[in-house]
Structures are given as C-alpha cells and as structure tokens.
Design a protein around this motif. Structure first.
Motif, mmCIF file in Angstrom:
data_model
loop_
_atom_site.group_PDB
_atom_site.id
_atom_site.type_symbol
_atom_site.label_atom_id
_atom_site.label_comp_id
_atom_site.label_asym_id
_atom_site.label_seq_id
_atom_site.Cartn_x
_atom_site.Cartn_y
_atom_site.Cartn_z
ATOM 1 N N ARG A 1 6.808 -1.901 7.341
ATOM 2 C CA ARG A 1 5.785 -0.864 7.532
ATOM 3 C C ARG A 1 5.024 -0.543 6.232
ATOM 4 N NH1 ARG A 1 8.744 3.778 11.303
ATOM 5 N NH2 ARG A 1 9.273 2.411 13.074
ATOM 6 N N MET A 2 5.331 -1.253 5.161
ATOM 7 C CA MET A 2 4.757 -0.887 3.862
ATOM 8 C C MET A 2 3.333 -1.416 3.663
ATOM 9 S SD MET A 2 8.247 -1.281 1.553
ATOM 10 C CE MET A 2 7.560 -0.671 0.025
ATOM 11 N N LYS B 1 -4.357 3.757 -4.150
ATOM 12 C CA LYS B 1 -4.921 5.034 -3.753
ATOM 13 C C LYS B 1 -6.251 5.303 -4.446
ATOM 14 C CE LYS B 1 -0.379 7.063 -2.806
ATOM 15 N NZ LYS B 1 0.632 8.061 -3.230
ATOM 16 N N ARG C 1 0.814 -1.204 0.000
ATOM 17 C CA ARG C 1 0.000 0.000 0.000
ATOM 18 C C ARG C 1 0.862 1.275 0.000
ATOM 19 N NH1 ARG C 1 -4.377 -1.441 4.829
ATOM 20 N NH2 ARG C 1 -4.946 -3.532 4.070
ATOM 21 N N ARG C 2 2.067 1.160 0.548
ATOM 22 C CA ARG C 2 2.895 2.351 0.723
ATOM 23 C C ARG C 2 4.259 2.131 0.071
ATOM 24 N NH1 ARG C 2 2.781 3.204 7.085
ATOM 25 N NH2 ARG C 2 3.476 5.341 6.589
ATOM 26 N N SER C 3 4.877 3.187 -0.373
ATOM 27 C CA SER C 3 6.190 3.110 -1.023
ATOM 28 C C SER C 3 7.302 3.136 0.012
ATOM 29 C CB SER C 3 6.372 4.282 -1.993
ATOM 30 O OG SER C 3 6.482 5.506 -1.261
ATOM 31 N N LEU D 1 0.828 1.057 -6.658
ATOM 32 C CA LEU D 1 0.599 1.979 -5.545
ATOM 33 C C LEU D 1 -0.456 3.019 -5.894
ATOM 34 C CD1 LEU D 1 4.317 2.576 -4.407
ATOM 35 C CD2 LEU D 1 2.541 1.387 -3.099
ATOM 36 N N GLN D 2 -0.415 3.501 -7.136
ATOM 37 C CA GLN D 2 -1.425 4.465 -7.571
ATOM 38 C C GLN D 2 -2.801 3.831 -7.585
ATOM 39 O OE1 GLN D 2 -0.988 7.712 -8.190
ATOM 40 N NE2 GLN D 2 -3.193 7.921 -8.605
ATOM 41 N N ALA E 1 9.707 5.269 0.096
ATOM 42 C CA ALA E 1 9.908 6.664 0.499
ATOM 43 C C ALA E 1 8.946 7.062 1.612
ATOM 44 C CB ALA E 1 9.732 7.585 -0.705
ATOM 45 N N GLU E 2 7.760 6.499 1.552
ATOM 46 C CA GLU E 2 6.749 6.867 2.547
ATOM 47 C C GLU E 2 7.050 6.288 3.938
ATOM 48 O OE1 GLU E 2 2.595 7.380 0.104
ATOM 49 O OE2 GLU E 2 3.484 5.368 0.147
ATOM 50 N N VAL E 3 7.768 5.189 4.006
ATOM 51 C CA VAL E 3 8.025 4.547 5.309
ATOM 52 C C VAL E 3 9.449 4.781 5.797
ATOM 53 C CG1 VAL E 3 6.293 2.764 4.892
ATOM 54 C CG2 VAL E 3 8.686 2.326 4.249
#
Length: 955
Positions: free
Chosen positions: A805-806, A909, A791-793, A905-906, A795-797
C-alpha cells in the motif's frame, strides 16, 4: 573368620543360589570366573624425594606398581603419556607424583587437571588436600576447583593467585579460561603439566569438540611461552596413544598392563529375553538381602527410571534404599545420590552410563548390566567399579532383545576373547571445526600460517562462507564474527539445550537437547524423572523450553516419523563382494509425525496420536549399500517382500555396527529406499547421527565387508521365525517396524556377499541438489539492479507488512545490456515487468522483503518467479544480523548514500521528483558496484562489532 574370606563365600553362595533358583536356572548362559593376580612392583629412578616418600607412607603405599613406575619415568622426561590400565589400578599417582615433584623443584610450576564430571573434580581435590599435608613442606602446593559451582568471589581469587593444581572440566576450559586467557597469563606461562582423565570418553561428538579445545589450549600456552607435558588416563581401549594423539596433534607414548593386584571376579551371562525386568528385580532384592552393595546399569534413561521405580515399589524393608542416577538430573541431585551411596545410606543405584567413570561412591560388590553396554571397553569399565581389595565380586550381564545382546549370548566365547575397541574422533567435522576456529580467532587473531589453520586448510573456504570467521581487510589473518562465540558451542553435542520445566512450580527438573526433545519431550509424551511421571504439555523451540505437569499414567510413549536423504557429495566408492558401497556427505530430513502409546505392563499397543512438529534438517556423513537390480525380481520369484527385506537389513546392520565400530546404535541413523533417484537403484543408507559427521561411517566404510558378514550371521542365526528385536526390529523405527521381512533380508545378504562375477554397472551421474546461491553474470548474460522509492511511509499504511500500500514514486533499474539506468514511474509497471522477465538475474538490496512487496500492489505478477539475488539476505545469512547499504558502501568502496528514505518521502510531498530519481539512481549504482566488487574480489568489507574492518564472503 577373616572378613574377606566370609565375603568370598557369601558371593559364591549367592551365585550358586541364583543358578538353582527356578526362574533363573534355565537362563544362565555361561558362568566364568576370572582369576585374580598378585601385584608387580617397580622402582622410581631416581628415587622419590623425602616429602613424597612421607606422603606415600601416610597413604599406606609401600611400593609403586610396575605401571606406575614406568609412567612416572616417562612423564619426568617430559614425554606426553597415556596410562591405559583397568579401573582401580592407581592411575592417579602416575601424574600426582610428577606434578608434586615439579612443584618441589619450582614453586611457580602449575598443573591443569581436566575431569569430564564435576564429581570427579571434587573427589580429586579432596584426595589431594588429604595427602599433601603429609609432605611436611614449608609452602605446600595449593589446590582449587574452578567450575560452575565456584562462587564469583572465589573465582576472582583463583585468577589472581592461581593454585599449583587447578582442577576444572572441559566446559570451563572452553568457556572461562581460554576466552579470557589474558586474565590467566601467569598460569598459562607457568603451566608444566596438563592431566586429562577418562580420555576414553572423549570420542564421538565430545571427542571431536575436545580435539579443537585442546589445540586451542596448546595455542594459548605457546603464546605465553608454556610447553606443558600432557598426561592422559584411560580405560583399556585399542590404541589409546592414537586417540590421545588425534585429540592434541601430539606424539603420545602409552603405558598399559596393570601391576595392581586384582581379586577374582565372577561373570555370569543370563538370557533375559521376555523376562529381563522381572529378573533384574529378583537379582536386586536377593543382593540387598545378602548385604551386597549393588550398581545396576541400564541402557536408557527411561529404563533407568522404571527399574528404580519398580525396585523401590517392591523392596519392602529396603524401600528408599534404591535410587536412579542419570544425565539430565540437576548437578545437586546427582551429588546427593553420590554421597548417599558412599555413606551406605543407599544400597543400590540404578544408573545410565553416567556412573561408568570413577566417581567415588564407595566400595561395591555386585554389578548388574541390564543389556550389553555396546562395547567391550564399556563392559569392563563398568565391571571394574566393583571389587573390594581381596574380596571376590561379580558381574551379571542380562541380555535382552537387542541385536548385540543376542549375539553375545549366542557367542560368549567371542565376547571373552574380543579385544577392546578403538575410539574414534573426527576433528574435521566441518560444523564443529567452524565453531572452534571462530573461538580460536576470538581468543587471538588467527594467522594464515597458524598450525591450526594449516592442519585443516581444506575446510577454510567453507568456514568463511558460513560466516563464523572473516578475513581481515588485508587478508593476512582471520577474525571471529562474534566477540564471544564460545557460548554457542555445546561440547557434548546434541545442539541447542532445552530446559524441562515443571508447570506447577516453575522449577527446572532437567534438560535435553533439541534433537532428543523432538523424540522424547514432544507434546503428549510421558517423561520420567527421578521415579516420577510427567506429561509434556508444550515444546517451545523458540524459547528452548519444555513444559511438563506431574501426572501418573499407566502407559509410556514412543515416537513415530519418517526420514529422507539425498547425497550432497560422493567421497569414495568400492566393490564389496557382489555389490558397491559408497561413502558420502548427505542431507537428512527427519520428521516426527506422531507417537504411539504402550501399556507399562506388557507393552500392549494402545494407539497412535498424530503430531505436527517442524522437520529437522542436517548434513552428515554416511555410507550407502547398493541393492543390485537383479535382486528385486529374485526376491519376487520367491514371494518375498523387497522393501521388507532391505528395511530389515538396515535395522540389523545398524544393530550390529557397534561390533565393528566403537559406537552406540543411538549414534547412528538409517534409511532404506527401494529406489533412490540419485543412485538409480535400491539403497540402504547408514549415517552418523550428528551434524557434520563424527567419523563412524568412515570407519564403517573401511570395514564394509566385515559389517555385511556380521549382519548376515546375526539375522541367519536368530531362532525367531519372522523377525524380532534381536535381529531385524529396531526400537527407534519411525514406522513401527513395518514392513519387515526377515527371510528376504537373509536372502538379500547372501546375495550381496556372493561375488557375481559380473562387472558392476557404472555409477549413474548423481544429480546433486543445486547450491543455495544465485548465479552471477557470465559472458553474454544480462543482469538488472533495481531500487525504488515510495510515496507513503510504513507508519502511514499500518506497518511494513503492508508495503503493497506504500505506492511507488519511482523505480530505477540498471540494465547491464545497456550499461545505463532506466527510470519507471507508477504508470509504467507493465513495461517494468517486461524488462524484468528478460533478465538472467535481478539484483537488489532488501528487494525480496520490500521492493517486490511494494510492486505487488500494482499487479498480480509473481515476482518470486524471477531469478533474484538479494544482497541484504546474503549478508544476513552470513552474519545472522543485517548491515545497511550505506555501511557496506562506505567500508568497501569509500562511497555512501546521498540521502535516506525519510528525506525521499519529504521530497515527494514537496513535488521534488527529480531529486528522488537522482537519489534512487545513486543507490542503484552503489548496489551495482557492491555486487560487482563481490564478484571480482570474492568479498565485501564491513566493520564488525569489535570495530575491525573485515572481509565478508560475497555472493
């Protein structure tokens, strides 16, 4: 009085004075005078052409020696020839004359001279440039040196207009000529003669490498239509034609028996036990006072530096007239010393074996050998460096603590009657072979029917698995994995080079290899260089750099550590007297755990400092000597130490092995174990100290009984009570020679050499270590293929290292039992883990470093416990770099990914879960199909950096 007569009387007077000098008189073991002999001559048939006759007349050569005439006749016929005669017997003319004759007959004829040292190459160039003008021909042959000191401008000129004689060294042939053979096409097509000087040095690691370099040279010559005649020059060794033949794969004839005159030579053996260093200094100073130009050989770099340091410190009027010389010095430093010795500015040089070869350092009178050089060949090669025309010379051998030294001092008759040894090369070393096959394939595509491939067909499977070489898409030829793999091959062995850098100035003061660096330049070690003390501050393996600072300390250091070994493959076994000896491929783990300090004067023990260095692992070849089960209780009844006995026997066997096989004890390693789990009894292992092996233990296996007899005699005849460096102590022992029981070793050796009359027990089923590869599916087994999207990249974690944590958007698993894919969401982790536990194998692409880490954010389950095959890890192991799933799918299957992670990932969202699942499912199917293709075909395809589609051996 004639100068020569005066010199003879001086030498005789010097030796008689030594024999009467108090500290030396009682230590003279033997004084033997070898008579000289007059020259014998021969005639060239047909006679030499007038230009060559003019050249020889200018050199003062009236007639050819008999061996020169014989060699010239063979080379004229195009016969590959090795000339094996003593030092200073005029070997260079045996190839110079045929080379110049071929040039006179064909001005396009070319010759390649290979010298192991730059200094020898420069000497040869100067000699040729001095004598060629005396030929008095209109277009004289040109000569050039092509080495690391040749400027780029000069290199370009040489390549464009190759000289008649190109002089270079093995490294330049390997690194600069063969890889760029297209730039040398005119040279290789016209190459008629290849000269290889000092061929006796091409043994062990260097010889095994050169066997491949010369085969590659022959291959390139054939490609351009060249068929050169090979000429080898050698010191006196056993079967030099065999060595030359194994180096090239050619049939080689031998010319031996020198026709050159030889003046008388004295040979003194002196017992230097407990007084060797003091004795050397006395001998050097006495020689300098009589005006004798002296060459001193030491057995180690450290002793070379120490003797030169002490001699200069005590020499008074001769201070500065004595220098150290060894490998590890920078080339410019070595050349300065050579020139100073040749000019007479230096009166004595203390050297390692680096000056064993015929570098011109002028005429010498006296050779002092600090310790037996290890082989008969090396002894006489060093002794041959001294002697001025008709003047008597002398060789002084100072025997020390070493086992071979003591043996020779106790048996001088054996030394003077021993024939020279046989040099050993081992081209089939799999590590060396793999690297050179990759080099050959980079030079020219390597076809399956190439002679090089056919000769070593048995190892091609291993070479392909290790990733240096790949099959073409069609499987008809082999291609290198790298465009220029040559830089990764060190011809002189030892592995990765390490630069030694002075901290204050930042200048490089020398170099080492990784294995030697772990032992000699670890943090805290005392490093001696050119008479100066340095302390090692840092050993940076990743940067291949050792940092040192100048500091004089009153102690030296010695490493401590331990070794472990396990058998990987049994190659042969045989009964030897009352025991069994095996030949095997084995893995060695060598760990340096600390170092001891000893005072420079008297070697007083000062303590041990622990170290935390990474262990070194390597595969090699070795022998094991079994200790029958009856031996341990037999020793125990006599209150002897079993471990001390086998440990002492190991040291003694390694120390005496150079009498059986041509090697240095530093070429070998050993370990003694009271119980080896694979053999199920006590064992002594001796192994080649080079990854892959260099053939020493193969020879030792053939001569195993001779080795045991020599070892028994060495230990039993040593007059010490409980063991010493002359019999069972080793300077390399990582445990400080503890425990050691000399009496137990004698008893043990007597028992092993006494046939028991009992059949040996069957060799247990040796438990070999598992192959480092995962099992593929077999009938009735279940495998899964897993992929997931997040769900998350990264860079985001906060980075890829926080993959836990992704968070999962979906997990897709192909189940071979169902032949279908199953989808799991974040809330289904418990069900997923249940399924994974049922699998015989879990397959993925980057599953270990990514997918499992993402899943670990949901559970405490240890995913590393699952039987897993990560295809990306396998690709990286083979290539040294990574390939994408898309790349492998496109080249192998003609299929590719339908999207990428950023798009997934897009989609998350945007709430497009079905699109994510469909994309993930296609990746799973692509991974599965790649896996199955690799199992069925044995390879997958990829496009290498040269844009060639090649086969990558599969899982």
């Amino acid at each position: 009085m004639e100068d020569g007569v005066e010199q003879s009387e001086d030498m005789a007077a010097y030796l008689e004075a030594l024999k009467q000098y108090g500290p030396i008189r009682e230590r003279v073991v033997v004084h033997k005078k070898m008579p000289g002999h007059t020259a014998t001559f021969g005639q060239a048939d047909p006679p030499l052409a007038p230009p060559l006759r003019r050249m020889l007349d200018a050199m003062g050569v009236g007639e050819l020696y008999a061996h020169q005439a014989e060699a010239i006749g063979r080379i004229r016929q195009g016969l590959h020839t090795v000339v094996a005669t003593p030092t200073a017997s005029g070997k260079s003319l045996t190839y110079t004359i045929p080379v110049l004759e071929r040039f006179l007959a064909n001005p396009n004829a070319r010759a390649l001279y290979l010298f192991p040292l730059k200094a020898l190459a420069r000497d040869q160039k100067e000699t040729l440039e001095a004598i060629i003008p005396h030929m008095e021909v209109l277009n004289p042959p040109t000569v050039a040196v092509y080495d690391g000191d040749t400027s780029s401008h000069e290199r370009l000129k040489i390549r464009r207009r190759p000289p008649a004689v190109l002089i270079t060294n093995p490294e330049m042939l390997h690194l600069a000529l063969l890889p760029f053979h297209d730039k040398w096409a005119s040279f290789f097509s016209s190459l008629e003669t290849v000269v290889i000087d000092e061929v006796h040095t091409l043994r062990g690691v260097m010889g095994s490498h050169m066997a491949w370099v010369l085969r590659r040279l022959l291959r390139i010559c054939r490609y351009y239509g060249g068929t050169p005649t090979f000429v080898f020059c050698s010191a006196t060794i056993d079967s030099p034609e065999d060595l030359a033949g194994r180096l090239t794969g050619l049939s080689v004839a031998c010319v031996s028996g020198s026709g050159a005159a030889a003046p008388p030579k004295h040979f003194l053996m002196l017992d230097g036990m407990d007084a060797g260093s003091r004795m050397v200094l006395d001998l050097i100073h006495a020689a300098l006072h009589r005006g004798f130009r002296t060459l001193i050989y030491c057995q180690s770099r450290k002793m070379t530096e120490l003797i030169a340091l002490w001699a200069n410190g005590l020499s008074g009027a001769f201070r500065g007239k004595i220098a150290a010389y060894r490998a590890g010095f920078l080339p410019e430093d070595r050349r300065k010393i050579e020139k100073k010795m040749g000019s007479g500015e230096l009166l004595a040089v203390v050297s390692t074996s680096a000056l064993e070869m015929g570098i011109d350092i002028g005429a010498l009178d006296l050779c002092i050998l600090v310790g037996y050089p290890g082989t008969v060949m090396a002894t006489w090669q060093r002794a041959g460096r001294v002697g001025r025309r008709d003047r008597e010379s002398a060789v002084l051998l100072i025997g020390g603590e070493d086992a071979l030294d003591r043996f020779m001092l106790r048996h001088p008759d054996v030394f003077f009657s021993m024939p020279p040894e046989k040099a050993i090369v081992h081209p089939a070393n799999p590590v060396i072979a793999a690297r050179h096959l990759a080099c050959a394939a980079a030079e020219l595509p390597l076809r399956c029917d190439d002679p090089m491939v056919m000769e070593f067909q048995g190892m091609m499977g291993r070479v392909l698995r290790e990733g240096g070489l790949f099959e073409s898409r069609e499987g008809s030829h082999f291609l290198s994995s790298l465009k220029y793999p040559h830089r990764g091959v060190n011809l002189r062995g030892g592995g990765r080079p390490m630069m030694i850098v002075e901290k204050e100035s930042g200048r490089s003061i020398g170099e080492s290899d990784l294995f030697r660096a772990m032992r000699e330049t670890h943090p805290g070690a005392v490093y001696l260089h050119n008479g100066e003390h340095f302390l090692v501050e840092d050993l940076d393996v990743d940067r291949a750099r050792v940092t040192v600072r100048r500091e004089k300390v009153p102690y030296f250091t010695r490493p401590r550590g331990f070794k472990e070994t396990r058998i990987l493959e049994i190659m042969d076994t045989k009964r030897v007297a009352g025991t069994r000896v095996g030949l095997c491929r084995l893995e060695v783990r060598d760990q340096i755990t600390g170092y001891e300090k000893r005072h420079s004067k008297g070697q007083r023990f000062l303590g041990v400092t622990p170290l935390n260095l990474p262990p070194q692992h390597f595969e090699t070849e070795g022998i094991w000597i079994e200790i029958p089960e009856r031996v341990e209780p037999y020793l125990a009844e006599r209150q002897m130490h079993f471990m001390g006995g086998i440990h002492a026997m190991e040291h003694a066997a390694i120390g005496i092995l150079p009498l059986v096989v041509m090697c240095d004890r530093n070429d070998l390693g050993g370990i003694s174990q009271p119980f080896h789990p694979q053999v199920q009894r006590g064992c002594i292992f001796i192994y080649d100290g080079v990854a892959g092996g260099i053939g020493l233990c193969r020879e030792a296996f053939e001569k195993a009984e001779h080795l045991l007899v020599r070892t028994r005699d060495l230990v039993a005849n040593c007059p010490c009570e409980s063991g010493c460096p002359a019999c069972v102590h080793s300077p390399k022992c990582g445990s400080g020679n503890r425990p050691i029981d000399k009496a137990a070793a004698i008893c043990l050796l007597e028992g092993l050499l006494m046939p028991s009359g009992e059949p040996l027990p069957d060799l247990p089923s040796v438990a070999f270590p598992p192959e480092i590869r995962e099992p593929g599916p077999v009938s009735g087994k279940r495998y899964l293929v897993l992929d997931l999207e997040t769900r998350r990249s990264a860079a985001e974690v906060g980075g890829w290292h926080r993959a836990d944590r992704m968070e999962v958007s979906c997990v897709v698993v192909y189940d071979s039992a169902l032949d279908d894919c199953i989808t799991f969401l974040a809330e289904d982790m418990d069900e997923l883990i249940v399924l994974l536990k049922q699998a015989d194998l879990v397959v993925g692409f980057n599953i270990l470093r990514f997918d499992y880490r993402v899943l670990s954010g949901y559970t405490n389950f240890d995913f590393s416990s699952l039987p897993t095959l990560d295809l990306l890890v396998k690709v990286h192991e083979r290539l040294g770099y990574r390939l994408s799933l898309d790349h492998l799918g496109r080249e192998t299957l003609g299929a590719q990914k339908s999207a990428d992670g950023l798009l997934a990932l897009q989609w998350w969202k945007e709430g497009k879960l079905l699109e994510i699942i469909d994309y993930c499912r296609q990746d799973v199917v692509l991974t599965r199909d790649l896996y199955l293709h690799g199992l069925e075909k044995g390879y997958v395809l990829f496009r290498n950096k040269a844009e060639q589609v090649v086969r990558l051996p599969a899982w």
